[in-house]
Design an enzyme around this catalytic site. Structure first.
Site, PDB file in Angstrom:
ATOM      1  N   TYR A  74      -7.665  -1.390 -18.069  1.00 45.82           N
ATOM      2  CA  TYR A  74      -8.884  -1.079 -18.687  1.00 45.82           C
ATOM      3  C   TYR A  74      -9.153   0.481 -18.621  1.00 45.82           C
ATOM      4  O   TYR A  74      -9.728   0.933 -19.657  1.00 45.82           O
ATOM      5  CB  TYR A  74     -10.301  -1.831 -18.007  1.00 45.82           C
ATOM      6  CG  TYR A  74     -11.425  -1.681 -19.024  1.00 45.82           C
ATOM      7  CD1 TYR A  74     -11.614  -2.704 -19.792  1.00 45.82           C
ATOM      8  CD2 TYR A  74     -12.293  -0.446 -18.422  1.00 45.82           C
ATOM      9  CE1 TYR A  74     -13.021  -2.195 -20.467  1.00 45.82           C
ATOM     10  CE2 TYR A  74     -13.375  -0.133 -19.144  1.00 45.82           C
ATOM     11  CZ  TYR A  74     -13.590  -1.303 -20.050  1.00 45.82           C
ATOM     12  OH  TYR A  74     -14.937  -0.983 -20.778  1.00 45.82           O
ATOM     13  N   PHE A 126     -16.914  10.911 -48.953  1.00 48.01           N
ATOM     14  CA  PHE A 126     -16.052   9.891 -48.799  1.00 48.01           C
ATOM     15  C   PHE A 126     -17.003   8.559 -48.410  1.00 48.01           C
ATOM     16  O   PHE A 126     -17.899   8.647 -47.592  1.00 48.01           O
ATOM     17  CB  PHE A 126     -14.825   9.849 -48.071  1.00 48.01           C
ATOM     18  CG  PHE A 126     -14.020   8.643 -47.745  1.00 48.01           C
ATOM     19  CD1 PHE A 126     -13.069   8.143 -48.876  1.00 48.01           C
ATOM     20  CD2 PHE A 126     -14.251   7.646 -46.806  1.00 48.01           C
ATOM     21  CE1 PHE A 126     -12.577   7.080 -48.636  1.00 48.01           C
ATOM     22  CE2 PHE A 126     -13.400   6.764 -46.673  1.00 48.01           C
ATOM     23  CZ  PHE A 126     -12.702   6.298 -47.644  1.00 48.01           C
ATOM     24  N   THR A 127     -16.777   7.480 -48.884  1.00 48.36           N
ATOM     25  CA  THR A 127     -17.885   6.452 -48.630  1.00 48.36           C
ATOM     26  C   THR A 127     -18.409   6.427 -47.376  1.00 48.36           C
ATOM     27  O   THR A 127     -19.451   6.550 -46.918  1.00 48.36           O
ATOM     28  CB  THR A 127     -17.163   5.071 -49.159  1.00 48.36           C
ATOM     29  OG1 THR A 127     -15.901   4.872 -48.422  1.00 48.36           O
ATOM     30  CG2 THR A 127     -16.713   4.908 -50.561  1.00 48.36           C
ATOM     31  N   ASP A 217     -11.843  16.097 -41.635  1.00 41.05           N
ATOM     32  CA  ASP A 217     -11.352  14.674 -41.965  1.00 41.05           C
ATOM     33  C   ASP A 217      -9.788  15.003 -42.242  1.00 41.05           C
ATOM     34  O   ASP A 217      -9.529  15.052 -43.371  1.00 41.05           O
ATOM     35  CB  ASP A 217     -12.117  14.133 -43.124  1.00 41.05           C
ATOM     36  CG  ASP A 217     -11.541  12.686 -43.509  1.00 41.05           C
ATOM     37  OD1 ASP A 217     -10.742  12.302 -42.889  1.00 41.05           O
ATOM     38  OD2 ASP A 217     -12.372  11.924 -44.203  1.00 41.05           O
ATOM     39  N   LYS A 260      -3.586   5.839 -41.616  1.00 45.59           N
ATOM     40  CA  LYS A 260      -3.154   6.547 -42.819  1.00 45.59           C
ATOM     41  C   LYS A 260      -1.672   7.249 -42.364  1.00 45.59           C
ATOM     42  O   LYS A 260      -0.739   6.711 -42.280  1.00 45.59           O
ATOM     43  CB  LYS A 260      -3.975   7.350 -43.607  1.00 45.59           C
ATOM     44  CG  LYS A 260      -5.066   6.419 -44.368  1.00 45.59           C
ATOM     45  CD  LYS A 260      -6.043   5.989 -43.777  1.00 45.59           C
ATOM     46  CE  LYS A 260      -7.333   5.249 -44.563  1.00 45.59           C
ATOM     47  NZ  LYS A 260      -8.383   4.706 -43.641  1.00 45.59           N
ATOM     48  N   ARG A 384     -12.308   2.869 -57.604  1.00 51.83           N
ATOM     49  CA  ARG A 384     -13.052   3.888 -56.861  1.00 51.83           C
ATOM     50  C   ARG A 384     -13.947   4.868 -57.931  1.00 51.83           C
ATOM     51  O   ARG A 384     -13.398   5.781 -58.665  1.00 51.83           O
ATOM     52  CB  ARG A 384     -11.866   5.016 -56.725  1.00 51.83           C
ATOM     53  CG  ARG A 384     -10.962   4.584 -55.469  1.00 51.83           C
ATOM     54  CD  ARG A 384     -11.579   4.695 -54.061  1.00 51.83           C
ATOM     55  NE  ARG A 384     -12.465   3.924 -53.481  1.00 51.83           N
ATOM     56  CZ  ARG A 384     -12.826   3.602 -52.068  1.00 51.83           C
ATOM     57  NH1 ARG A 384     -11.920   4.255 -51.208  1.00 51.83           N
ATOM     58  NH2 ARG A 384     -13.876   2.877 -51.969  1.00 51.83           N
ATOM     59  N   PHE A 451     -18.970  -1.517 -52.389  1.00 55.21           N
ATOM     60  CA  PHE A 451     -17.576  -2.222 -53.029  1.00 55.21           C
ATOM     61  C   PHE A 451     -16.741  -2.966 -52.082  1.00 55.21           C
ATOM     62  O   PHE A 451     -15.773  -3.707 -52.749  1.00 55.21           O
ATOM     63  CB  PHE A 451     -16.889  -0.660 -53.043  1.00 55.21           C
ATOM     64  CG  PHE A 451     -16.645  -0.137 -51.875  1.00 55.21           C
ATOM     65  CD1 PHE A 451     -17.239   1.052 -51.465  1.00 55.21           C
ATOM     66  CD2 PHE A 451     -15.305  -0.218 -51.042  1.00 55.21           C
ATOM     67  CE1 PHE A 451     -17.206   1.636 -50.338  1.00 55.21           C
ATOM     68  CE2 PHE A 451     -14.988   0.419 -49.972  1.00 55.21           C
ATOM     69  CZ  PHE A 451     -16.065   1.258 -49.585  1.00 55.21           C
TER      70      PHE A 451
HETATM   71  N1  PM9 Z   1      -9.992   4.945 -46.151  1.00 57.59           N
HETATM   72  C1  PM9 Z   1      -8.943   3.699 -47.929  1.00 57.59           C
HETATM   73  O1  PM9 Z   1      -8.553   2.653 -48.393  1.00 57.59           O
HETATM   74  C2  PM9 Z   1      -9.839   2.517 -45.940  1.00 57.59           C
HETATM   75  C3  PM9 Z   1     -11.170   1.703 -46.312  1.00 57.59           C
HETATM   76  S1  PM9 Z   1     -12.104   2.005 -47.885  1.00 57.59           S
HETATM   77  C4  PM9 Z   1     -13.483   2.822 -47.267  1.00 57.59           C
HETATM   78  O2  PM9 Z   1      -8.791   4.988 -48.532  1.00 57.59           O
HETATM   79  C5  PM9 Z   1     -10.833   9.004 -45.512  1.00 57.59           C
HETATM   80  C6  PM9 Z   1     -10.566  10.172 -46.281  1.00 57.59           C
HETATM   81  C7  PM9 Z   1     -10.449   7.817 -45.679  1.00 57.59           C
HETATM   82  C8  PM9 Z   1     -10.947   6.633 -44.629  1.00 57.59           C
HETATM   83  C9  PM9 Z   1     -10.673   5.436 -45.059  1.00 57.59           C
HETATM   84  C10 PM9 Z   1     -11.741   6.928 -43.674  1.00 57.59           C
HETATM   85  C11 PM9 Z   1     -12.364   5.909 -42.741  1.00 57.59           C
HETATM   86  C12 PM9 Z   1     -12.287   8.310 -43.780  1.00 57.59           C
HETATM   87  N2  PM9 Z   1     -11.851   9.213 -44.454  1.00 57.59           N
HETATM   88  O3  PM9 Z   1     -10.949   3.186 -42.672  1.00 57.59           O
HETATM   89  O4  PM9 Z   1     -12.545   3.845 -40.938  1.00 57.59           O
HETATM   90  O5  PM9 Z   1      -9.555   7.610 -46.629  1.00 57.59           O
HETATM   91  O6  PM9 Z   1     -10.333   4.227 -40.588  1.00 57.59           O
HETATM   92  O7  PM9 Z   1     -11.352   5.466 -42.033  1.00 57.59           O
HETATM   93  C13 PM9 Z   1      -9.695   3.709 -46.801  1.00 57.59           C
HETATM   94  P1  PM9 Z   1     -11.334   4.237 -41.542  1.00 57.59           P
END
Ligand code: PM9
Length: 459
Positions: A74, A126-127, A217, A260, A384, A451
């Site tokens: 843990y 970004f969303t 980011d 990613k 997108r 979305f």
């Molecule tokens: N990006 C993508 O498919 C995953 C879900 S779509 C909301 O591109 C950036 C530049 C991203 C991103 C996720 C996140 C959030 C932050 N910044 O999905 O929470 O492309 O790990 O990261 C998606 P998490």
């Protein structure tokens, strides 16, 4: 002298996962049942999955071996210290707070740094990032260069910040209302476009002048570094790893979705240099994510991440990764399909406004196109455009982004060149038959990040 040769992927395949083709009739039913939203399809009904490059990479044999070395204590797991060491070594940030994925880190930094009424400039929204800024009481301000909103512009560094726009906002709102500038490497919503080091250095100079932080980011920082190596003057001889480090050292803190660039299925982190911010984040993480030595990740996942970070900055890996995206993009371009130029690093983005000029943006052209491609070939892509852009937080009206795109996102180390050929063939077919395609209407709209779960019907 060595002669020049064609290049190939720097790996061979040790394990395979079968994929299955369905019939057109089946796919028509599946997409209707999914409310014409590719997020609501079942993965078993998908032939080639280009929904996202998030958590979909193939891990290496080293990473899988790391999974077996998981220390699931843990507190104080050995794997946390390996991950922390890798982040410090390859990215150069001092303090690390693990989170379950990128948005966990965005949540923490937004809650700590943003006060109600603040403004957060960034190189395009970004969303999830913008939503966390808004939930913390801030307002996002777009300060990216205009070329980024133009799918036809060939400018190499469309992720650059317009310094004049940035300084105007700082003067207009006052530096005390701007907790930080958010800089993404690369810019996802612009089509996977990089920022140059020259521009980032200017942003650093300007933010220093006003004593404003930069939050990075760094979700696709290695891909950004590769584009700098290839196209920015003075970086040809530097390794991707060196450029990654140089980018990170110009910033004060970072949010990372390790799903990613860093080649793992789950995980993320917040990394900071300021000990006070670190103390606050270390306290907050236990409320929302988990203890400060796991933050929502299993020990095994932290080990895979430590190894993934090292692999992600290797030149031959990143050349093959971006090379595959470029291969697909060039094929589509040659066929006359309208795509975002220049071709980005994590996917090829179709320009749905040009692809379906007979549909207005209210008819959700990108959503429609993603559904049509799925029906044609079982290839799953992502909208997108207007759906992703959501609503204005004050007026409640749709945001109408200039870019209305369908993203063909390429997972890392997963598909072959033959898959790219099949994808291109399908997109070309849909393009040649585009005149008959009808739009959609939204029949269900969730409050946040619509979305993901919105539903549509055919007009
Ligand atoms: N990006 C993508 O498919 C995953 C879900 S779509 C909301 O591109 C950036 C530049 C991203 C991103 C996720 C996140 C959030 C932050 N910044 O999905 O929470 O492309 O790990 O990261 C998606 P998490």
């Amino acid at each position: 002298m060595e002669r020049t040769r064609s290049w190939a992927e720097p790996y061979k395949i040790k394990m395979v996962e079968p994929v299955f083709m369905t019939t057109r009739k089946d796919r028509e039913k599946f997409i209707r049942e999914a409310g014409y939203n590719t997020f609501l399809l079942k993965s078993k009904d998908v032939y080639i999955d280009l929904l996202t490059d998030s958590g979909t990479s193939a891990m290496s044999d080293r990473q899988w071996a790391g999974i077996m070395m998981g220390d699931e204590a843990y507190a104080g797991s050995e794997n946390f210290y390996h991950m922390e060491e890798a982040i410090q070594k390859y990215y150069g940030y001092k303090y690390v707070i693990p989170t379950h994925q990128g948005r966990g880190a965005e949540h923490l930094i937004s809650q700590i740094l943003i006060k109600k009424g603040d403004f957060v400039p960034g190189n395009m929204y970004f969303t999830t990032t913008r939503l966390h800024q808004e939930l913390a009481g801030g307002t996002f301000v777009d300060v990216i260069i205009d070329e980024a909103h133009d799918s036809e512009s060939d400018f190499r560094f469309k992720g650059n910040v317009n310094l004049e726009k940035l300084e105007t906002i700082i003067k207009e709102k006052g530096a005390d209302k701007i907790p930080y500038v958010c800089i993404a490497t690369t810019v996802n919503m612009a089509g996977g476009q990089p920022i140059s080091l020259e521009n980032l250095k200017e942003v650093r100079k300007l933010t220093h002048k006003y004593n404003i932080k930069i939050v990075h980011d760094m979700t696709r920082v290695a891909e950004n570094a590769y584009m700098i190596q290839q196209y920015e003057k003075g970086y040809k001889e530097k390794s991707v790893a060196e450029i990654v480090k140089e980018i990170c050292l110009l910033t004060d803190a970072a949010t990372m979705s390790s799903k990613k660039d860093a080649l793992v299925s789950i995980g993320g982190f917040l990394a900071v240099n300021d000990p006070e911010v670190f103390e606050q984040a270390r306290n907050l993480v236990v409320v929302y994510e988990g203890l400060h030595t796991y933050g929502g990740m299993a020990g095994r996942d932290m080990e895979a991440l430590a190894i993934g970070i090292k692999e992600s900055v290797q030149d031959d890996h990143i050349r093959a990764r971006v090379g595959q995206v470029q291969y697909l993009g060039e094929k589509l371009k040659k066929a006359g399909v309208p795509i975002v130029n220049p071709i980005g690093t994590h996917g090829v983005f179709l320009d749905a406004k040009k692809f379906l000029p007979h549909l207005t943006q209210d008819m959700f052209p990108a959503q429609t196109l993603a559904a049509e491609i799925y029906v044609d070939s079982g290839v799953r892509t992502m909208e997108r455009g207007i759906v992703s852009a959501g609503r204005n937080k004050t007026t409640g009206a749709h945001n109408y982004p200039k870019l209305e795109l369908v993203r063909l996102t390429i997972p890392r180390r997963v598909y072959t060149q033959a898959h790219m050929d099949v994808i291109a063939e399908s997109v070309e077919y849909v393009y040649n038959n585009r005149a008959t395609i009808k739009g959609l209407k939204m029949v269900f709209e969730p409050k946040y990040l619509r979305f993901f779960q919105a539903r549509f019907e055919k007009l």
